[in-house]
Design a protein around this motif. Structure first.
Motif, short mmCIF file in Angstrom:
data_model
loop_
_atom_site.label_atom_id
_atom_site.label_comp_id
_atom_site.label_asym_id
_atom_site.label_seq_id
_atom_site.Cartn_x
_atom_site.Cartn_y
_atom_site.Cartn_z
N PHE A 1 0.82 -1.36 0.17
CA PHE A 1 0.19 -0.01 0.15
C PHE A 1 0.80 1.13 0.00
O PHE A 1 0.73 2.22 -0.81
CB PHE A 1 -0.86 0.14 1.04
CG PHE A 1 -1.84 1.17 1.26
CD1 PHE A 1 -3.13 1.36 0.56
CD2 PHE A 1 -1.56 2.23 2.13
CE1 PHE A 1 -3.54 2.46 0.70
CE2 PHE A 1 -2.08 3.24 2.35
CZ PHE A 1 -3.24 3.29 1.63
N LEU A 2 1.88 1.12 0.86
CA LEU A 2 2.62 2.33 0.74
C LEU A 2 3.52 2.64 -0.21
O LEU A 2 4.00 3.66 -0.70
CB LEU A 2 3.85 2.14 1.90
CG LEU A 2 3.04 2.37 3.49
CD1 LEU A 2 3.99 1.88 4.50
CD2 LEU A 2 2.50 3.67 3.56
N GLU A 3 3.73 1.41 -1.04
CA GLU A 3 4.63 1.66 -2.41
C GLU A 3 3.94 2.41 -3.43
O GLU A 3 4.50 2.97 -4.42
CB GLU A 3 4.78 0.05 -3.11
CG GLU A 3 6.05 -0.48 -2.47
CD GLU A 3 7.43 -0.44 -2.96
OE1 GLU A 3 7.23 0.61 -4.06
OE2 GLU A 3 8.29 -0.56 -2.04
N PRO B 1 6.75 5.22 -3.44
CA PRO B 1 7.53 4.28 -3.96
C PRO B 1 8.89 4.31 -3.63
O PRO B 1 9.54 5.45 -3.15
CB PRO B 1 7.52 4.33 -5.46
CG PRO B 1 7.06 5.84 -5.68
CD PRO B 1 6.35 6.18 -4.52
N GLU B 2 9.83 3.20 -3.71
CA GLU B 2 11.24 3.16 -3.22
C GLU B 2 11.91 4.30 -4.09
O GLU B 2 12.02 4.08 -5.32
CB GLU B 2 11.71 1.84 -3.18
CG GLU B 2 13.26 1.67 -2.51
CD GLU B 2 13.71 0.41 -2.60
OE1 GLU B 2 14.66 0.14 -2.83
OE2 GLU B 2 12.95 -0.58 -2.01
N PRO C 1 9.68 3.06 1.52
CA PRO C 1 8.34 3.50 1.73
C PRO C 1 8.18 4.07 3.33
O PRO C 1 7.48 5.08 3.47
CB PRO C 1 7.27 2.57 1.22
CG PRO C 1 8.15 1.77 0.30
CD PRO C 1 9.49 1.83 0.65
N GLU C 2 8.37 3.02 4.00
CA GLU C 2 8.15 3.32 5.63
C GLU C 2 8.89 4.92 5.90
O GLU C 2 8.29 5.77 6.74
CB GLU C 2 8.76 2.11 6.35
CG GLU C 2 7.95 1.19 6.09
CD GLU C 2 8.08 0.30 5.01
OE1 GLU C 2 9.06 0.38 4.39
OE2 GLU C 2 7.61 -0.85 4.84
#
Length: 443
Positions: A12-14, A18-19, A37-38
């Motif tokens: 979800f965070l991606e 995105p990295e 992402p975190e």
């Protein structure tokens, strides 16, 4: 299960974060930093919190600055209003003082004029009595002269009758020369006396007319003096009578108390002496005695006004009235309560004065009143001066109007520095402003 949840959160965070890789390149090497992402989420939340805190802090500072500016402006406006109010009160105090001084001057002038007119009236009365006595003497002299004239006429008639009888029986040649000479002399003296009596009578009549005219003019002058005296007494007594009635003090009862306790200063005026022969007094005497009674009443009013608290306990130019007599919201409890006096706010240490002559019956602490001074006056009147910071009198001490008895303070049940002033008549509280305003209108 936990691993799947972690994988879903990461996926979800991606989508939104995105990295990313941040490359750091040097002359001989190239490196990168990977932002997961975190990490990006944590950085975003941190930046968001910082920006929000900065906005809120800036808003608070701006609001405080605006509020402080408004408070300073309001304080300036209140200060200007307070100064204007003080100036207005000072002008009103000066005008009241001028009016009081003018009223006192008018009062003194009226008393002086009344005294002069009374002296002139007494002198006129004495002169009138002297003139009446002179008229009576002249009338008695005139009556005596007319009696003498009538007697002389009768004697002349008898002599003529005797001469006629003698002429009928004797001739003129036979009359003795001595008798003829005596008869001629008597006739001449009688004629001269008759002429003198006529002249005296005419002079007496003229003098009587002159005295009657003078008495008439004197009566008119006396009437004018009486009218001026009556007007002066009315102008002087009416405001004093109104002052006592407005203060709830029955004038008749007050004057009777003053008359019973009269101590020898001034004193009732002595009425004009009336006739001791049982005669009815004249209209002038009744009128004069009425004026003297009114002057006596005026003197009693003056003495009563000196003994009643017709004055202000503080200099009104240095204080302001913050609360009046009557029901109000209690500043401590918020409930409705009877306020038994008037409050005057000022600086700590402001001088407080006795409003009338009296004896101090209390000088110390009393619950609710703080440091309290109580003074007993005449006519059952008592005044109280509460919340003082310092007392300058003792119990049993006799004080006079205008004596410095205490300093303003904030002791007892009080919310600020002020004087709580009460006036009680026979133990019942009355509005002190009645006495203060009454004093302004007269003195």
């Amino acid at each position: 299960m936990r691993r799947r949840l972690t994988i879903r959160i990461h996926a979800f965070l991606e989508r939104y974060f995105p990295e990313r890789r941040v490359f750091l390149k040097s002359d001989d090497d190239t490196r990168f930093i990977r932002l997961r992402p975190e990490t990006q989420l944590a950085a975003f939340i941190g930046v968001t919190l910082f920006v929000g805190w900065s906005a809120i802090a800036t808003a608070v500072v701006l609001m405080d600055s605006i509020g402080a500016g408004n408070f300073r402006e309001q304080a300036k406006r209140d200060q200007i209003t307070y100064r204007e109010r003080l100036n207005a009160i000072s002008q009103e105090r000066d005008s009241r003082a001028e009016e009081a001084l003018a009223a006192q001057n008018r009062f003194n002038a009226a008393l002086a004029q009344i005294s002069d007119m009374q002296s002139e009236l007494l002198a006129s009365e004495t002169r009138r009595r002297e003139l009446e006595t002179g008229i009576e003497v002249i009338q008695a002299t005139l009556r005596e002269t007319m009696s003498q004239r009538d007697a002389a006429r009768s004697e002349l008639a008898e002599l003529r009758k005797e001469a006629a009888q003698d002429s009928g029986t004797q001739s003129l040649a036979s009359v003795a020369p001595v008798q003829m000479e005596f008869l001629s002399s008597a006739l001449a003296e009688t004629a001269a006396e008759r002429d003198q009596v006529r002249a005296d009578a005419q002079s007496a009549l003229q003098e009587r007319d002159s005295l009657e005219m003078e008495i008439k003019l004197m009566d008119e002058r006396n009437n004018q003096i009486f009218r001026q005296l009556e007007e002066a007494v009315t102008v002087s007594v009416a405001p004093l009578d109104k002052m006592f009635r407005n203060a709830g003090m029955p004038p008749d009862s007050i004057l009777e108390q003053v008359r019973r306790g009269y101590n020898g200063q001034g004193g009732p005026l002595t009425p004009l002496a009336l006739s001791t022969r049982g005669e009815e007094p004249t209209a002038e005497e009744l009128r004069a005695n009425k004026i003297l009674n009114e002057l006596d009443q005026l003197n009693l009013y003056r003495m009563a006004a000196q003994q009643a608290p017709f004055a202000t306990p503080v200099n009104l130019g240095l204080v302001r009235q913050t609360s009046g007599f009557g029901y109000r919201r209690d500043p401590k409890t918020g409930g409705r309560r009877l306020h038994k006096g008037s409050d005057f706010a000022g600086r700590t240490g402001t001088d407080i004065y006795a409003t009338a002559d009296g004896v101090v019956t209390h000088a110390g602490w009393q619950s609710g009143y703080g440091k309290l001074v109580t003074i007993r006056h005449a006519f059952g009147i008592e005044t109280k001066y509460a919340h003082n910071s310092k007392l300058r009198v003792k119990v049993g001490q006799r004080v006079s109007r205008g004596d410095h008895i205490a300093d303003m303070g904030n002791t007892g049940r009080s919310t600020g520095t002020h004087l709580h002033y009460e006036v009680r008549v026979n133990g019942k509280p009355v509005n002190p402003m009645i006495y203060i305003k009454a004093a302004r209108n007269v003195f």
